[in-house]
Scaffold this active site. Sequence first.
Site, PDB file in Angstrom:
ATOM      1  N   LYS A 197      -7.670  -3.547   2.802  1.00  0.00           N
ATOM      2  CA  LYS A 197      -6.413  -2.905   3.204  1.00  0.00           C
ATOM      3  C   LYS A 197      -6.059  -3.284   4.637  1.00  0.00           C
ATOM      4  O   LYS A 197      -6.934  -3.463   5.478  1.00  0.00           O
ATOM      5  CB  LYS A 197      -6.492  -1.392   3.031  1.00  0.00           C
ATOM      6  N   ARG A 208      -3.448   9.124  -5.301  1.00  0.00           N
ATOM      7  CA  ARG A 208      -4.063   8.206  -6.267  1.00  0.00           C
ATOM      8  C   ARG A 208      -4.389   8.943  -7.557  1.00  0.00           C
ATOM      9  O   ARG A 208      -4.974  10.028  -7.530  1.00  0.00           O
ATOM     10  CB  ARG A 208      -5.334   7.615  -5.686  1.00  0.00           C
ATOM     11  N   LYS A 219       0.874  -1.186   0.000  1.00  0.00           N
ATOM     12  CA  LYS A 219       0.000   0.000   0.000  1.00  0.00           C
ATOM     13  C   LYS A 219       0.903   1.225   0.000  1.00  0.00           C
ATOM     14  O   LYS A 219       1.548   1.539   0.999  1.00  0.00           O
ATOM     15  CB  LYS A 219      -0.940  -0.008   1.209  1.00  0.00           C
ATOM     16  N   GLU A 257      -0.570   4.937  -7.961  1.00  0.00           N
ATOM     17  CA  GLU A 257      -0.294   5.830  -6.840  1.00  0.00           C
ATOM     18  C   GLU A 257       0.981   6.602  -7.186  1.00  0.00           C
ATOM     19  O   GLU A 257       2.039   6.005  -7.416  1.00  0.00           O
ATOM     20  CB  GLU A 257      -0.105   4.951  -5.593  1.00  0.00           C
TER      21      GLU A 257
HETATM   22  P1  ATP Z   1      -6.323   5.649   2.816  1.00  0.00           P
HETATM   23  O1  ATP Z   1      -6.802   6.846   3.573  1.00  0.00           O
HETATM   24  O2  ATP Z   1      -6.036   4.456   3.655  1.00  0.00           O
HETATM   25  O3  ATP Z   1      -5.284   5.941   1.795  1.00  0.00           O
HETATM   26  P2  ATP Z   1      -8.557   5.826   1.084  1.00  0.00           P
HETATM   27  O4  ATP Z   1      -9.793   6.152   1.840  1.00  0.00           O
HETATM   28  O5  ATP Z   1      -7.953   6.898   0.244  1.00  0.00           O
HETATM   29  O6  ATP Z   1      -7.543   5.132   2.056  1.00  0.00           O
HETATM   30  P3  ATP Z   1      -9.154   3.181   0.531  1.00  0.00           P
HETATM   31  O7  ATP Z   1     -10.002   2.616  -0.506  1.00  0.00           O
HETATM   32  O8  ATP Z   1      -9.638   3.061   1.905  1.00  0.00           O
HETATM   33  O9  ATP Z   1      -8.873   4.672   0.125  1.00  0.00           O
HETATM   34  O10 ATP Z   1      -7.726   2.501   0.453  1.00  0.00           O
HETATM   35  C1  ATP Z   1      -7.185   2.229  -0.778  1.00  0.00           C
HETATM   36  C2  ATP Z   1      -6.271   3.364  -1.155  1.00  0.00           C
HETATM   37  O11 ATP Z   1      -4.941   2.937  -1.049  1.00  0.00           O
HETATM   38  C3  ATP Z   1      -6.468   3.753  -2.579  1.00  0.00           C
HETATM   39  O12 ATP Z   1      -7.354   4.855  -2.653  1.00  0.00           O
HETATM   40  C4  ATP Z   1      -5.076   4.092  -3.083  1.00  0.00           C
HETATM   41  O13 ATP Z   1      -4.927   5.499  -3.064  1.00  0.00           O
HETATM   42  C5  ATP Z   1      -4.154   3.525  -2.051  1.00  0.00           C
HETATM   43  N1  ATP Z   1      -3.258   2.469  -2.560  1.00  0.00           N
HETATM   44  C6  ATP Z   1      -1.933   2.420  -2.351  1.00  0.00           C
HETATM   45  N2  ATP Z   1      -1.391   1.338  -2.892  1.00  0.00           N
HETATM   46  C7  ATP Z   1      -2.391   0.651  -3.491  1.00  0.00           C
HETATM   47  C8  ATP Z   1      -2.448  -0.563  -4.229  1.00  0.00           C
HETATM   48  N3  ATP Z   1      -1.373  -1.309  -4.459  1.00  0.00           N
HETATM   49  N4  ATP Z   1      -3.657  -0.959  -4.691  1.00  0.00           N
HETATM   50  C9  ATP Z   1      -4.763  -0.226  -4.467  1.00  0.00           C
HETATM   51  N5  ATP Z   1      -4.768   0.929  -3.772  1.00  0.00           N
HETATM   52  C10 ATP Z   1      -3.594   1.374  -3.286  1.00  0.00           C
END
Ligand code: ATP
Length: 577
Positions: free
Chosen positions: A418, A253, A248, A298
């Site tokens: 996650k 993103r 992660k 990312e």
């Molecule tokens: P967070 O605040 O934990 O970054 P979020 O609310 O933006 O989460 P979530 O869907 O909860 O989004 O967590 C997935 C996020 O993790 C994605 O939005 C992306 O930005 C990030 N990410 C990082 N590495 C990866 C990966 N390998 N695959 C998918 N998502 C990833």
Amino acid sequence: MKFKELAVYFQRLESTPKRLEMTDILAELFKKAAHDKKVNIEEIIYLSQGHLLPSFKNIEFQMSEKLLQKSIVLATDKPGKLVEDMFQKIGDYGKVVQNLSDIDSKNLSIADVYKKLTELSGFFGSGVVAKKTEYLGILLKSTTPLEAKYIVRIIMGKLRLGVGDPTHLDSLSFAYNGDKSLRKPLERAYNLCCDLGLVAKILFSEGIKRIEDFEVIVGCPIRMALAARLAGASEIIEKIGTCAVEAKYDGFRCQVHKIGNEIQVYSRNLENTTHMFPEIKEGTLVQIKNKNVIYEGEAIAYDPRTGECLPFQTTVQRKRKHGIESMRKQFPLKLFVFDMLYADVDITNKSYEQRREVMASVIGKGNVLEVSPARIVKTPQELENIFEESLLDGREGIVAKRLDGTYKAGGRNFNWIKLKSSYSGELNDTIDCVIVGYYFGKGLRASLGLGSLLTCVYDKKDEIFKTIAKIGSGLTDAELVKFRKMLETVKVKTKPAKVDSILEPDVWVEPKYVIEVQADEITRSPVHTCGKVHDKDPGYALRFPRTVDKIREDKDAEDATTVNEIINLFNMQGRKK
Ligand code: ATP
């Protein structure tokens, strides 16, 4: 249809807090509009969302309060001082112009007003300030006070009808079918293109079948798929079995659209951020040969001397429009590509494994795009090992992906799960909270103008923000000053309609800014409204909350952590104990 009529619909919407009533009012409006041959339904949809076009088109009026004041003076023939004083008292230029004007309408149609607003948003170049002021002054002079109120609010980006996307979708279904049954296909189509005007236009002109068959359009952002949370490796394997595990990355993103030689980059909240990432544009053109492609990854800034990845805050410094060229020299970017949604055809319905295969064949060699490595695991131990490795590599944790999972636009489900590092206590994830107010505080903090923040999470079902924490820790004096200045721009006189709170801060602010918050655990509390069902029941609160000075500029208020996620996290804590 006259704009006057639309303004009356807006007034009816504004005066009710009840979602069902709002749904009925909007459905009545959409039905009427759909039967009026002279009306473009998409214009009504965008205006009722408070925009001229879908929000990803980033249309802004660029009119400051000063400019607006001048236009109101021109339109109403009232002294500037009176306009200013009245604004200081009621804090809403819409109401100010409504109170001060006494004009008889020229009966402008919705199309007339829409056209004029579009023209206004397109003015630029020399003399633009005077041109805008005069143009708006004349427009406001030809409308009734009620119309003027909503025109001004649309220009300020503060329509404040209290109606969110779910209500719009239900209303479209009611308008077309007399019930809520079409919500699902409509929502699916909306998630695939993020353009509700387009969805409505297709619905009323081509019918529901076209909506059910709706496919991705390159150049329209897809609402991003999100990850669910589980307590640990065993729960993940139990839930989705053999899966792929990726690091992660803690970056920004990006959803990248390649339309021939044109590149567009969209952020998590669907803003067009192409200007921030010239490397991604160049890298995509070099490394991808297919004509039309949509992929996600990312973006992370790195130190070119050491190759080390830099924190999220360094990456988002690029949000500023200026200095991007010097930033890219100092901190160039890599894009870890983790999904592919379109490669000359829509592949969102293919499995993760199939999409990875396409991704591997589409992304060629180069310096910017790097496919995120994925490893298949069968046991909790294997997953745990990769998680530990990932943390040692300086990543935030891992994302486990279901091998047969399709790309679910706009959904948070178990296709992606996650797992982040345990910061402290019981809670192993940060919470994204929306600031809805602040307290002045005591002593030194009072002299800085801000002592603590009142924050909320989002109740998706009721489309309302519910309080979860009052946060005073984690911010330095300089940060407190920065927050106060930032909040100054969104402060309002009374509690915003979309906020449900028992607590009363010294200053209310429009729910806009999302911050990342760490806490020891989630507890039950009578003073917060998050998850509170009846008045006598306790809500949920964060214990020892502190901000990590991470303003999530890539999230809108509605992207904050939801009440349901908080309840799930609370239940996960229980299991851990
Ligand atoms: P967070 O605040 O934990 O970054 P979020 O609310 O933006 O989460 P979530 O869907 O909860 O989004 O967590 C997935 C996020 O993790 C994605 O939005 C992306 O930005 C990030 N990410 C990082 N590495 C990866 C990966 N390998 N695959 C998918 N998502 C990833």
